[in-house]
Write a protein that holds these residues in place. Sequence first.
Motif, PDB file in Angstrom:
ATOM      1  N   ARG A 210       0.818  -1.211   0.000  1.00  0.00           N
ATOM      2  CA  ARG A 210       0.000   0.000   0.000  1.00  0.00           C
ATOM      3  C   ARG A 210       0.856   1.268   0.000  1.00  0.00           C
ATOM      4  N   SER A 211       2.163   1.112   0.002  1.00  0.00           N
ATOM      5  CA  SER A 211       3.118   2.235  -0.096  1.00  0.00           C
ATOM      6  C   SER A 211       2.831   3.304   0.952  1.00  0.00           C
ATOM      7  N   PHE A 212       2.795   2.877   2.223  1.00  0.00           N
ATOM      8  CA  PHE A 212       2.445   3.824   3.265  1.00  0.00           C
ATOM      9  C   PHE A 212       2.911   3.312   4.624  1.00  0.00           C
TER      10      PHE A 212
ATOM     11  N   PRO B  68     -11.924  -7.149  10.708  1.00  0.00           N
ATOM     12  CA  PRO B  68     -13.112  -7.065   9.837  1.00  0.00           C
ATOM     13  C   PRO B  68     -12.821  -6.573   8.430  1.00  0.00           C
ATOM     14  N   TYR B  69     -11.790  -5.764   8.254  1.00  0.00           N
ATOM     15  CA  TYR B  69     -11.470  -5.227   6.928  1.00  0.00           C
ATOM     16  C   TYR B  69     -10.177  -5.807   6.376  1.00  0.00           C
ATOM     17  N   ALA B  70      -9.865  -7.023   6.790  1.00  0.00           N
ATOM     18  CA  ALA B  70      -8.620  -7.655   6.348  1.00  0.00           C
ATOM     19  C   ALA B  70      -8.549  -7.679   4.823  1.00  0.00           C
ATOM     20  N   GLY B  71      -7.421  -7.210   4.290  1.00  0.00           N
ATOM     21  CA  GLY B  71      -7.213  -7.193   2.856  1.00  0.00           C
ATOM     22  C   GLY B  71      -7.727  -5.956   2.162  1.00  0.00           C
ATOM     23  N   ASN B  72      -8.409  -5.079   2.887  1.00  0.00           N
ATOM     24  CA  ASN B  72      -8.886  -3.841   2.270  1.00  0.00           C
ATOM     25  C   ASN B  72      -7.686  -2.996   1.852  1.00  0.00           C
ATOM     26  N   PRO B  73      -7.714  -2.406   0.662  1.00  0.00           N
ATOM     27  CA  PRO B  73      -6.531  -1.683   0.180  1.00  0.00           C
ATOM     28  C   PRO B  73      -6.368  -0.287   0.779  1.00  0.00           C
ATOM     29  N   HIS B  74      -7.278   0.137   1.658  1.00  0.00           N
ATOM     30  CA  HIS B  74      -7.231   1.494   2.199  1.00  0.00           C
ATOM     31  C   HIS B  74      -6.583   1.486   3.591  1.00  0.00           C
ATOM     32  N   GLY B  75      -7.093   2.287   4.495  1.00  0.00           N
ATOM     33  CA  GLY B  75      -6.534   2.358   5.850  1.00  0.00           C
ATOM     34  C   GLY B  75      -5.487   3.444   6.041  1.00  0.00           C
ATOM     35  N   ARG B  76      -5.261   4.243   5.013  1.00  0.00           N
ATOM     36  CA  ARG B  76      -4.241   5.295   5.143  1.00  0.00           C
ATOM     37  C   ARG B  76      -4.780   6.472   5.959  1.00  0.00           C
ATOM     38  N   GLU B  77      -3.956   6.962   6.875  1.00  0.00           N
ATOM     39  CA  GLU B  77      -4.243   8.158   7.664  1.00  0.00           C
ATOM     40  C   GLU B  77      -3.101   9.144   7.467  1.00  0.00           C
ATOM     41  N   LEU B  78      -3.363  10.420   7.710  1.00  0.00           N
ATOM     42  CA  LEU B  78      -2.306  11.418   7.561  1.00  0.00           C
ATOM     43  C   LEU B  78      -1.104  11.130   8.446  1.00  0.00           C
TER      44      LEU B  78
ATOM     45  N   ALA C 112       4.581   7.220  -1.168  1.00  0.00           N
ATOM     46  CA  ALA C 112       3.444   7.494  -0.285  1.00  0.00           C
ATOM     47  C   ALA C 112       2.794   8.837  -0.601  1.00  0.00           C
ATOM     48  N   TRP C 113       3.555   9.756  -1.146  1.00  0.00           N
ATOM     49  CA  TRP C 113       3.046  11.111  -1.353  1.00  0.00           C
ATOM     50  C   TRP C 113       2.137  11.240  -2.569  1.00  0.00           C
ATOM     51  N   ARG C 114       2.020  10.213  -3.376  1.00  0.00           N
ATOM     52  CA  ARG C 114       1.136  10.324  -4.536  1.00  0.00           C
ATOM     53  C   ARG C 114      -0.332  10.360  -4.128  1.00  0.00           C
ATOM     54  N   PHE C 115      -0.638   9.979  -2.876  1.00  0.00           N
ATOM     55  CA  PHE C 115      -2.033   9.953  -2.439  1.00  0.00           C
ATOM     56  C   PHE C 115      -2.515  11.313  -1.914  1.00  0.00           C
ATOM     57  N   LEU C 116      -1.608  12.173  -1.539  1.00  0.00           N
ATOM     58  CA  LEU C 116      -2.001  13.373  -0.800  1.00  0.00           C
ATOM     59  C   LEU C 116      -2.844  14.331  -1.634  1.00  0.00           C
ATOM     60  N   MET C 117      -2.445  14.581  -2.849  1.00  0.00           N
ATOM     61  CA  MET C 117      -3.118  15.592  -3.665  1.00  0.00           C
ATOM     62  C   MET C 117      -4.168  14.984  -4.602  1.00  0.00           C
ATOM     63  N   ASP C 118      -4.524  13.739  -4.365  1.00  0.00           N
ATOM     64  CA  ASP C 118      -5.472  13.002  -5.198  1.00  0.00           C
ATOM     65  C   ASP C 118      -6.834  13.003  -4.507  1.00  0.00           C
ATOM     66  N   THR C 119      -7.884  13.457  -5.189  1.00  0.00           N
ATOM     67  CA  THR C 119      -9.206  13.543  -4.578  1.00  0.00           C
ATOM     68  C   THR C 119      -9.825  12.179  -4.300  1.00  0.00           C
TER      69      THR C 119
ATOM     70  N   ALA D 289      -7.188  14.470  -0.833  1.00  0.00           N
ATOM     71  CA  ALA D 289      -7.502  15.835  -1.266  1.00  0.00           C
ATOM     72  C   ALA D 289      -9.001  16.091  -1.191  1.00  0.00           C
ATOM     73  N   ALA D 290      -9.343  17.299  -0.711  1.00  0.00           N
ATOM     74  CA  ALA D 290     -10.738  17.710  -0.590  1.00  0.00           C
ATOM     75  C   ALA D 290     -10.778  19.227  -0.709  1.00  0.00           C
ATOM     76  N   PRO D 291     -11.959  19.796  -0.990  1.00  0.00           N
ATOM     77  CA  PRO D 291     -12.033  21.258  -1.164  1.00  0.00           C
ATOM     78  C   PRO D 291     -11.484  22.034   0.024  1.00  0.00           C
ATOM     79  N   TYR D 292     -11.701  21.520   1.245  1.00  0.00           N
ATOM     80  CA  TYR D 292     -11.167  22.155   2.447  1.00  0.00           C
ATOM     81  C   TYR D 292     -10.360  21.137   3.241  1.00  0.00           C
ATOM     82  N   GLY D 293      -9.616  20.320   2.524  1.00  0.00           N
ATOM     83  CA  GLY D 293      -8.850  19.243   3.126  1.00  0.00           C
ATOM     84  C   GLY D 293      -7.453  19.662   3.490  1.00  0.00           C
ATOM     85  N   PRO D 294      -6.601  18.655   3.720  1.00  0.00           N
ATOM     86  CA  PRO D 294      -6.825  17.245   3.448  1.00  0.00           C
ATOM     87  C   PRO D 294      -7.663  16.570   4.530  1.00  0.00           C
ATOM     88  N   THR D 295      -8.253  15.441   4.183  1.00  0.00           N
ATOM     89  CA  THR D 295      -8.970  14.637   5.159  1.00  0.00           C
ATOM     90  C   THR D 295      -7.968  13.871   6.011  1.00  0.00           C
ATOM     91  N   THR D 296      -8.348  13.552   7.227  1.00  0.00           N
ATOM     92  CA  THR D 296      -7.421  12.813   8.096  1.00  0.00           C
ATOM     93  C   THR D 296      -7.319  11.344   7.715  1.00  0.00           C
TER      94      THR D 296
END
Length: 866
Positions: free
Chosen positions: A270-272, A296-306, A324-331, A335-342
């Motif tokens: 997951r490069s993180f 419960p979410y074993a194998g889910n590709p997400h889980g990234r936090e700031l 890891a930084w390729r995810f930061l500016m990606d909506t 990335a969010a209008p008033y982000g980033p999200t945590t």
Amino acid sequence: MKVVNATALSPLPMLLVLLTGCAQRPETLIDHRAVFQRYDWWDNRDWGWYDANIPFFESPDSALNETYYYRWELVTKHLTYGSPATGYTFTEFIDRPFWSGTYGSISCPLGHQLDEARWLRDPRPAEDFARYWFETPGAQPRRYSNWYGDAVWGAYAVIGDTAFLHDILPHMEAQVAGWTDEHWDTRHEMYRWVGAWDGMETNINSRLTDDTFSGAEGYRPTLNSYLWADMSAIARTARLFGDTTTAAAYERRAADLKKRMEQELWDPGRSFFFHQFAHNEIGGIRANTLTYQSGPYAGNPHGRELIGYIPWEFSLPDSGYAEAWRFLMDTTYFAAPYGPTTVERHDPQFWISPRCCVWSGNEWPYATTQTLVAMANLLDDYDQSVVTKDDYHALLHTYALDQRMDGRPYIAEAADPMTGSWAGHNTFYHSEHYFHSGFVDLVISGLVGLRPRGDDVLDVAPLAPDSWPYFALEGVRYHGHDIDIAWDRDGTRYGRGAGLAVWVDGTEVARMPTLQRLRVALPSEPAHGPAPRLSDWAVNNEAAWFPAASASSSDPRYPPFYAVDGNRWYHPSPPDRWVAAPSKDGTDWFEVDFGAPRPVQRVTLYFLDDVDGPKVEVTGEQGDSGFPGRPGAMDVLVRPPAEYEVQSWNGTGWVDIADQHRSPEKPEGRRANTVDFPEISTSRIRVVLHHRDGATSGLTEIETWGAAEAVVPPSQEPVADLALNPTGQGFPQVSASFTGPSDDAAQAVDGRIALTHYSRNRWTAYSSPNTEDWLAVDFGAPKTVNRVELYLYADGGGIAAPEEYRVEVWTGDSWRVAAVRSRTPIRPMAWALNAVELEPVATSRVRVVFTHAPPTFTGVSEMRVF
């Protein structure tokens, strides 16, 4: 100017410049008065303070400029003078909640706060704050995770005070030793804790356990990065002072910890960097697995936090992790209008919470600051192509615009990343102008690129966009020198020539045709030394009577204690002010009794002015506060006085202090009114105020300054408050007919007045079965009593002002109602001083009987008897 080629530490071209005599910069780059006049939201309008204490900045980005100056004003609201022994510290919330340490400081944001404060031209607030954590009892340096040692080194790297750093080194080592004793996991060779004490309650890991708020103990990128940074800072400090043995030991420990973090917390799939669970948890979560590797979410590709970017906040990772930084500016991720999200936006637990405290999706300024610091380090210290300078500016610009409410700058605890709303995270007299993040440092060390160093080299590596035609940073105090930096592509903005230029103490020392790194070797001798240290003898944040503040009259909601609490702000909501009632003759006085002689050479008065202030006042959500009516709503205007006198007590009477020098000459509101005079010795200071026609006067703070090194005697005069008992031992003794399960009658006579929702210093009768309850004080011997003061508490819920109350005195065998001369206010009022003047009576006991206002119950923060 002699220019010498040097080896670059980054792919940017870099020049090392040795200082020699060059052209003087004859005037300022930035029109300070134009800055002040540009914005109508200033609460603190002490233009002289800003001129003397902050670097000035301008750029083509108006949102950045406005937020930059707002954040400096925010610093003034949280700058707290704790005591003559402690000096300055900073609060996180605008109140002082029950979980804070002495004087309201909280260790969670101390790194951000010190990174901001280090850029003040006066080094005292930053240096006092660094000392506070280990030299002030009750400071709680490890209640929350933080990077104390790294922040101290960062302050030194700006201030350049080796004596200060030498004094603080033992505290830096004590902090690491404390963390190691409390949270080091010998078996797993990392530090172990929970997200709640990172200030990240109810996160996507804790929500998978049976303790959703503070569960999921584990090995986190947060605390482990902070300790790596602290160890590295100690190693640098030890080497600076020639202790190579200590330096090598901490370098080895840091290297081992870094290796473990890269081995255990990085997920190459997951490069993180992720949280790693320490224990088996419910739902099939296994110890030593990362977020979503089990459960419960074993194998889910997400889980990234700031928090996965925090290692770069300290330039910890080796090369090879920048993906890891390729995810930061990606909506589709952060990335969010008033982000980033945590948390990344497609995470199965992503949640924009409508209220505090859920760190599972909202924009959180604390984490946004960390991410921007980390991005600046990535751009400055690493060879990578994932993010660019334009990305840094874009995120900083978004963050600047996040800090708005009702069309003006504002910040609370957390925002909706889609709308920018602070609703639900904006509690009255708590969340306003929240100091839990940074911004000034992001502009200075990131965007402008003044990279602090421990040696005598000025390192400038701008991250400003190449498209910008200009920017300037003026008046930075760095290593005892005044630094100005300006970019003017064609030379027309500042009229000083084209390119990137640097001035040191007014002399141009370097100029480059393009935005690129340059370094300047500074003179080893600073141009500016420390100012004489003075102490404010008026402040009273202790459970003690002296220094005692009193006044000829007071609006019940704005009693004298506010004006000696070490804080100053001017807005009526939330209040931090004493306001005269006023008296009928148009004159009132405010007095501070030290209890013993003190050397005084300056009195500073911060007058209120509710007319010449912001066009738009903003405040927290008042609905659940219990505050009586609209904050600041009064029958008369509050203006600076027409005239005032400063007087001292000579032992028998009041006399005007001789040879006064005033600045300004006439009283002005929303700024410091300073009165200097030859040093005197006095036990009392008084200010006599002559109100303007149709107005009353008030203060947010009074300071009485004298020599800090003076040996002062303890207070010798008798304590006027017959009920005061800070220790709870002996007489006077307090008792109550009923006390709420979370409260303590002893706190009603402990000398601490705290009326805010989260203060937790009070007696209440919450859940009492009685229609009436009483609070009594036994003096242990007969005393003559003629006044009772009640600081009534309300929380907007179950605690409110009583329907009525009466004062009773003990006759020797029974209670009788005391004869009352006057009562202010007539009806009981919460968040206020309720004063009862009595016919003098000799008695050994006094009690106040409260008739509750159903369905609520009565609360008292403090009861005083005179």
